[in-house]
Scaffold this active site. Sequence first.
Site, PDB file in Angstrom:
ATOM      1  N   HIS A   1      15.391 101.623 -52.755  1.00 25.90           N
ATOM      2  CA  HIS A   1      15.637 100.754 -53.902  1.00 25.90           C
ATOM      3  C   HIS A   1      16.402 101.492 -54.988  1.00 25.90           C
ATOM      4  CE1 HIS A   1      13.354  97.164 -52.812  1.00 25.90           C
ATOM      5  NE2 HIS A   1      12.411  97.952 -52.342  1.00 25.90           N
TER       6      HIS A   1
ATOM      7  N   HIS B   1       7.266  96.656 -53.243  1.00 23.70           N
ATOM      8  CA  HIS B   1       6.263  97.703 -53.440  1.00 23.70           C
ATOM      9  C   HIS B   1       5.898  97.810 -54.914  1.00 23.70           C
ATOM     10  CE1 HIS B   1       6.733  99.121 -49.346  1.00 23.70           C
ATOM     11  NE2 HIS B   1       5.960 100.172 -49.573  1.00 23.70           N
TER      12      HIS B   1
END
Length: 261
Positions: free
Chosen positions: A209, A154
Amino acid sequence: MITTNFWVDLFFTVLLRIALWTLYLNLNKLPPIIRHIDEEELWYYRYPSLDSIVPTTYLYLIMICVPTMIFAIHYLCQYKDERTAADILNGVNGLTLAYCLNGLFSGAMKITIGRPRPNFYLRCFPDGYGTDLEKCVGAYHGQMDGRKSFPSAHSSFVFTGMIYMMLYIYHYYDFRKPRAFRSYIVVLTAMLPLTAILVSVSRTADYHHHYSDVIGGALLGTIIAATMQHIYCRMDDDEALDMRRRLLHFPDPVVVVKVEK
């Protein structure tokens, strides 16, 4: 006039990007390297498993819609300039190649690094009980995806698109005129990296993450964006020749005209 060479170049340009994107999608299906995790490290991967704040669909919309809007504005503002269409086409070529290369880099790094995500434990033991990570009971796809934390895709994709378009605007917009709109363009352009930062940080808020994953993805996307923008938007033949003359202090060429008596 559009020549046959144009369509041939366009065909091979599109073909290359389709091949690279297909390779990226296939990389995503490969299992990562399985790294050993000590029991003492489990706390680092026991964060809750939440839905993505920015789903992949929204990420793709940002990657496509924001550049499309900027290219459209560029055309509407300078459609009378004969170079505008070629400049926009170069911009699109550079951006699409940047996305493909970013996908290859991030996909290859994910499967070769194999870093577990913060929510990996619950992917392995959805009921929250267990310590032997070699005997995971969670869905196989979820386990494998849980070992693809670094870098954040992302983050790398959104930074690739937003930084590329920011540099694109700074390259083609003449800040010397009109002066009245300079501050507005600067503020609007600053929204691009801000969007990239917000999307990236959201990946830590939903525990998909680590912070280092996001930073690594941001650096990867920025480097690819800057490189592609330089190649496709700045390395024009006339500009490159003019730059060489300035750097080497060559005088402008003198044309000698002979007048017959």
